[in-house]
Every structure is written in structure tokens, then in C-alpha cells.
Design an enzyme around this catalytic site. Structure first.
Site, mmCIF file in Angstrom:
data_model
loop_
_atom_site.group_PDB
_atom_site.id
_atom_site.type_symbol
_atom_site.label_atom_id
_atom_site.label_comp_id
_atom_site.label_asym_id
_atom_site.label_seq_id
_atom_site.Cartn_x
_atom_site.Cartn_y
_atom_site.Cartn_z
ATOM 1 N N ALA A 1 0.651 -1.141 -0.059
ATOM 2 C CA ALA A 1 -0.160 -0.133 0.334
ATOM 3 C C ALA A 1 1.228 1.327 0.036
ATOM 4 O O ALA A 1 0.065 2.529 -0.091
ATOM 5 C CB ALA A 1 -0.520 0.402 0.969
ATOM 6 N N GLY A 2 2.574 1.268 0.080
ATOM 7 C CA GLY A 2 3.005 2.078 0.156
ATOM 8 C C GLY A 2 3.689 2.882 -1.662
ATOM 9 O O GLY A 2 2.404 2.773 -2.368
ATOM 10 N N ALA B 1 8.232 -3.643 1.938
ATOM 11 C CA ALA B 1 8.111 -3.112 3.657
ATOM 12 C C ALA B 1 9.231 -2.588 3.861
ATOM 13 O O ALA B 1 10.589 -3.776 3.851
ATOM 14 C CB ALA B 1 7.496 -4.055 4.402
ATOM 15 N N TYR C 1 20.670 4.120 7.478
ATOM 16 C CA TYR C 1 19.995 2.498 6.654
ATOM 17 C C TYR C 1 20.730 1.854 5.901
ATOM 18 O O TYR C 1 20.160 1.083 5.541
ATOM 19 C CB TYR C 1 19.193 4.298 6.438
ATOM 20 C CG TYR C 1 18.585 3.528 4.698
ATOM 21 C CD1 TYR C 1 16.910 2.712 5.189
ATOM 22 C CD2 TYR C 1 18.482 3.981 3.866
ATOM 23 C CE1 TYR C 1 16.206 2.233 3.960
ATOM 24 C CE2 TYR C 1 17.952 3.821 2.791
ATOM 25 C CZ TYR C 1 16.784 2.814 2.411
ATOM 26 O OH TYR C 1 16.036 2.431 1.651
ATOM 27 N N ARG D 1 23.004 12.170 -9.220
ATOM 28 C CA ARG D 1 22.132 10.977 -8.872
ATOM 29 C C ARG D 1 21.240 10.724 -9.822
ATOM 30 O O ARG D 1 21.504 11.416 -10.942
ATOM 31 C CB ARG D 1 21.165 11.405 -7.548
ATOM 32 C CG ARG D 1 21.562 11.845 -6.041
ATOM 33 C CD ARG D 1 22.355 11.001 -5.070
ATOM 34 N NE ARG D 1 22.335 11.131 -4.097
ATOM 35 C CZ ARG D 1 23.416 11.807 -3.747
ATOM 36 N NH1 ARG D 1 24.473 12.074 -4.718
ATOM 37 N NH2 ARG D 1 23.773 11.778 -2.036
#
Length: 333
Positions: free
Chosen positions: A9-10, A60, A163, A231
Site C-alpha cells: 500500500a506504500g 516493506a 539505513y 544522482r
């Protein structure tokens, strides 16, 4: 193929779900946004979700910079513990195919060459240099200027923040699962993903979200450093298509295969801010000279392996993508 999409759902996950449906697959969404019990750290819930599933697309994660250690436990819990629980449940259910949302952050700084010493790997940038607006890494052997290039999948990993460390650990866990079970695992190392449904005003969404959110408020985007950091901005629909292709293609059993997933067209952060401001009709970006510890200077990857082996190629160009993003709705965090 029935595919469990964690985080379905992201931002990226919802586009993966769309891409799978369009290609005739049956995606099953597993996401705490839709059901608080749908947590990849909950073994019983994961086991139930895997019933009848042929493959897993694991999106996720807690994303963002993770530039300190105060939230390290949360990153490790959501990303690494969650992945470990999922893999254990897959082993128990006999589900043998995984596509993982990887990240280019596992490389740390990108690829650099020195005129005198060839390919080198600069260390983390010093606070004194950043305070003095010396943003470019220099040769660790002679101190000369370096020239950035494209990094390939064989480059050594060098995560520079919490992260990044958890994203690399996810890959190691997936590789161990593949060796143990004979399953096949693919890690798509995403670059800077942007596009419709991106969360607004959140430190976990990336620079494109911050710029777009500022412009929606009528404010100028604030560009860190000097805006010349390189980037690779890749559209979310292209990333979703890469997931679908990887699921359909499979990979070598008993191993993890990593693919850089980017547009192949490096741009500076300043270029992106200007293109988005122009598309929004908003104020010009402001270059602040501020910085974040843990940020790398340049990271752009060679995505030719994904093109050659799986036949994927990005379809959304930079200008068209930014124009669409300027018009697209954003979602809450």
C-alpha cells in the site's frame, strides 16, 4: 502467479501491485497501512499471508537516511528483523522466489577515478571540509580532484549510515535464505525513485518529496551543499516494471542476484530542483550550502546488467517524469 507484496500500500509497493495486475498476476497486499496486524515482524501474520503464494515481492521497510544512531534499533527491527521473519516463514511455506527492494545506498560513495592513481574509494567526508563548503571528495592517496563515474554491481559495499547498513543486511539475509533453501532471490538496488503517490513532507521520502512539497506551498526548494551532487532519478513506474520483470524471469537457485535499477541518466540535485520548479511554475530553488552527515556526494549506477539480462528498460524520461510529478497528487506520510 500469486505474489505477496509486502508494503503493497506504500509509494513504490502500490505501483508494483498495479504493474503485476496489468501483467495478469494476482498481487496480495500485506501492509500495516491497510491492516495493523500485517507487520512483517509478526510470524503468524506472515505465515497466514503466504498461503497459496508463488513468490514474494518485499517492499516493506523503514526508509530514509538514518544519519544518526538514535533510531538505529527501529531501522534494524523493521528492515532486518522483518526480513528475517519473512524469510523464515517463506522457508516454512515452501515459497522459493523473492524479489527484494534493495538500494544503491549499499555502495556508499560512488565510483571515482584519480588522474594519477586510477580507481579509488574515498572515505567519509570530514566535518571540517563540509563546514568549509569543500564538498567534493579527494583522492585518499594524493589529495587531487576525483572524477565520478557509474558504479557496477561488483563494486564493494560500503554503507555510510544506519539505513544503508540495514539494506545491506537485508541482502545478506536473503542470500543466506537462498543458499539454505535453494530459493532464488533478486535485489533491485533502487536509485532515487520519484513519481505519483510519493509521500509529502517526510524525511523518509527523499529529496524529490521535499522539493515537491515546498513548491506545493509556494516555497522555493532548498538545495543542500552546492546542488552539484549527482544522482539517478528513476520514475516509480519504471521501478515497478523492473519488479514485475524480475518476478517473471526468476534467477539462479541458491543465490542472490543484485541489479542496479536506475534511469541511466545522471542529473544533479540542483538540476532536478530546477526542472521540478519550472514544471510547477514555482519559485527558483535556493542553494543553502547546508549538509547532512551520512550523505554521499555522488552515487550513480550502471544499470546495463538489468537491461541485458532481464530485458528491462526505463520508459519515463527525466523531463516528462518531472512534468508529471509536478502535476501528480502526493499522499500523507
Amino acid at each position: 502467479m500469486r505474489v505477496l507484496v509486502t508494503g503493497g500500500a506504500g509509494f513504490i509497493g502500490s505501483h508494483v501491485v498495479d504493474a503485476l495486475r496489468e501483467r495478469g498476476h494476482e498481487p496480495v497486499v500485506f501492509d500495516v497501512r491497510e491492516d495493523p496486524a500485517a507487520d512483517v515482524r509478526a510470524p503468524a501474520a506472515v505465515a497466514r499471508a503466504l498461503a497459496g503464494v508463488d513468490a514474494v515481492c518485499h517492499q516493506a521497510a523503514m526508509v530514509g537516511l538514518g544519519d544518526g544512531v538514535a533510531d538505529a534499533a527501529e531501522y534494524v527491527s523493521r528492515n532486518d528483523l522483518g526480513t528475517a521473519v519473512l524469510l523464515a516463514a517463506m522457508a516454512g511455506a515452501g515459497v522459493g522466489h523473492l524479489v527484494l527492494a534493495g538500494s544503491m545506498v549499499v555502495y556508499g560513495e560512488g565510483r571515482y577515478e584519480c588522474r594519477r592513481h586510477g580507481l579509488v574509494r574515498p572515505g567519509p567526508r570530514a566535518v571540517a571540509d563540509l563546514d568549509a563548503a569543500r564538498f567534493e571528495p579527494t583522492c585518499p592517496l594524493c589529495g587531487d580532484d576525483l572524477f565520478p563515474g557509474l558504479v557496477g554491481e561488483a563494486a564493494p559495499a560500503d554503507p555510510r549510515n544506519v539505513y544503508a547498513a540495514t539494506k545491506l543486511a537485508q541482502e545478506h539475509l536473503a542470500a543466506a535464505w537462498a543458499r539454505s533453501t535453494g530459493g532464488s532471490a533478486v535485489s533491485l538496488r533502487y536509485h532515487n525513485v520519484y513519481g505519483p503517490r510519493m509521500p509529502r513532507d517526510t524525511p523518509y521520502a527523499g529529496v524529490a518529496s521535499f522539493f515537491r512539497s515546498a513548491l506545493a506551498r509556494g516555497e522555493a526548494p532548498r538545495v543542500f551543499e552546492d546542488g552539484r551532487q549527482r544522482r539517478d532519478f528513476v520514475h516509480v513506474r519504471d521501478v515497478a516494471a523492473a519488479n514485475a520483470v524480475a518476478l517473471e524471469a526468476g534467477s539462479a537457485p541458491g543465490a542472490l542476484t543484485a541489479y542496479n535499477t536506475g534511469s541511466g541518466e545522471p542529473h544533479t540535485v540542483g538540476e532536478m530542483a530546477r526542472a521540478l520548479a519550472a514544471a510547477c511554475g514555482g519559485p527558483d530553488p535556493v542553494v543553502t550550502g547546508e549538509y547532512r552527515l551520512g550523505d554521499v556526494r555522488h552515487i550513480t549506477a550502471d544499470s546495463s546488467r538489468l537491461r541485458a539480462e532481464l530485458g528491462w528498460k526505463p520508459e519515463v524520461g527525466f523531463e516528462d517524469g518531472m512534468a508529471e510529478f509536478a502535476r501528480a497528487g502526493m499522499r500523507g506520510a
